[in-house]
Design an enzyme around this catalytic site. Sequence first.
Site, mmCIF file in Angstrom:
data_model
loop_
_atom_site.group_PDB
_atom_site.id
_atom_site.type_symbol
_atom_site.label_atom_id
_atom_site.label_comp_id
_atom_site.label_asym_id
_atom_site.label_seq_id
_atom_site.Cartn_x
_atom_site.Cartn_y
_atom_site.Cartn_z
ATOM 1 N N ASN A 1 0.868 -1.175 0.000
ATOM 2 C CA ASN A 1 0.000 0.000 0.000
ATOM 3 C C ASN A 1 0.903 1.223 0.000
ATOM 4 O OD1 ASN A 1 -1.841 2.024 0.449
ATOM 5 N ND2 ASN A 1 -2.279 1.455 2.576
ATOM 6 N N LYS B 1 0.140 4.193 -0.248
ATOM 7 C CA LYS B 1 -0.534 5.376 0.322
ATOM 8 C C LYS B 1 -0.298 6.587 -0.590
ATOM 9 C CE LYS B 1 0.154 3.401 4.857
ATOM 10 N NZ LYS B 1 -0.097 3.550 6.270
ATOM 11 N N HIS C 1 -9.684 1.119 4.549
ATOM 12 C CA HIS C 1 -8.431 1.297 5.298
ATOM 13 C C HIS C 1 -8.703 2.218 6.489
ATOM 14 C CE1 HIS C 1 -4.343 2.456 6.306
ATOM 15 N NE2 HIS C 1 -3.938 1.397 5.632
ATOM 16 N N GLU D 1 -7.130 4.574 7.696
ATOM 17 C CA GLU D 1 -6.912 6.008 7.438
ATOM 18 C C GLU D 1 -8.135 6.624 6.767
ATOM 19 O OE1 GLU D 1 -3.152 5.577 5.415
ATOM 20 O OE2 GLU D 1 -2.252 4.921 7.304
ATOM 21 N N GLU E 1 -5.882 -5.159 10.378
ATOM 22 C CA GLU E 1 -4.901 -4.103 10.598
ATOM 23 C C GLU E 1 -5.227 -3.374 11.898
ATOM 24 O OE1 GLU E 1 -2.742 -2.969 6.782
ATOM 25 O OE2 GLU E 1 -4.426 -1.610 6.968
ATOM 26 N N GLY F 1 1.942 2.024 10.741
ATOM 27 C CA GLY F 1 2.887 3.137 10.611
ATOM 28 C C GLY F 1 3.556 3.524 11.916
ATOM 29 N N SER G 1 2.960 -2.445 10.403
ATOM 30 C CA SER G 1 4.404 -2.447 10.699
ATOM 31 C C SER G 1 5.070 -3.794 10.398
ATOM 32 C CB SER G 1 4.659 -2.010 12.144
ATOM 33 O OG SER G 1 4.219 -0.669 12.324
HETATM 34 C C1 PEP Z 1 -1.000 0.005 5.886
HETATM 35 O O1 PEP Z 1 -0.979 1.128 5.477
HETATM 36 O O2 PEP Z 1 -1.925 -0.736 5.540
HETATM 37 C C2 PEP Z 1 0.087 -0.462 6.755
HETATM 38 C C3 PEP Z 1 0.003 -1.661 7.269
HETATM 39 O O3 PEP Z 1 1.140 0.399 6.972
HETATM 40 P P1 PEP Z 1 2.541 0.064 7.690
HETATM 41 O O4 PEP Z 1 3.045 -1.239 7.112
HETATM 42 O O5 PEP Z 1 3.433 1.213 7.345
HETATM 43 O O6 PEP Z 1 2.280 -0.054 9.152
#
Ligand code: PEP
Length: 245
Positions: A8, A10, A88, A90, A160, A166, A204
């Site tokens: 992703n 982003k 997601h 976000e 998630e 992040g 992460s």
């Molecule tokens: C994500 O944006 O779905 C995500 C898991 O980000 P990160 O791996 O940076 O934590």
Amino acid sequence: MLRLVAGNWKMNGSLAANRALLDQLVVVPGVEMAVCVPYPYLAQLQDRPSGLQLGAQDVSEHGAGAYTGEVSAAMLGEFGCRYVIVGHSERRALFGEADLVVGRKARAAQAAGMVPIVCVGETLDERDGGQVMAVIGRQLAAVLDVVGVEAMAALVLAYEPVWAIGTGRSATAGQVAEVHGGIRAWLRAQGVDARRVRILYGGSVKPDNAAAIFAVADVDGGLIGGASLVAEDFMAICRAAADAV
Ligand code: PEP
């Protein structure tokens, strides 16, 4: 079931940076690899390593018409998108995307022949309050209500935990096992053929923790944010997924 590792990106990238990343990316055998890129780069990604699947990060719930700023599933289909991330955290937190809208977006993607990657997960407060499966059950139920039992089995789900995205703080193997098992059991209880559903973990995931995460039962791949922007890291994570038994 072949594991899926989806990057992703982003709201990151540029024509030059994407090219440099793609030039370094080698498709890893034994795993399905995908990148979910910002809309303007879908055209650039027509030229990508063969075997690398393409995805988007959002889609409109609407088919066509006076919806300024929206992008339809049919449009994504024209660029060869196989996957589209919906719900997601976000988008839920920053853009007020409600459970019902997430369900409608998943339906729109499926109607256009794409596979939605539906994200679910709890905040730290919800975890501390013992609400993990209640929250995830509510998020999943909204999607199930819209798409129905058959189509639910054709989705990809991504667990998630919001507090792990992040932050550099991944969920532990035990936490991942508990929630992935809980999601599988929840699906089964609703009459969904849960064995068919790929459940990704996201939050992460890095080269140094990927093997431990993919070794967890019921983890069928990963949704990778930050580490997907570094070709070597993304490939290392994909190798860990391919090597996991
Ligand atoms: C994500 O944006 O779905 C995500 C898991 O980000 P990160 O791996 O940076 O934590």
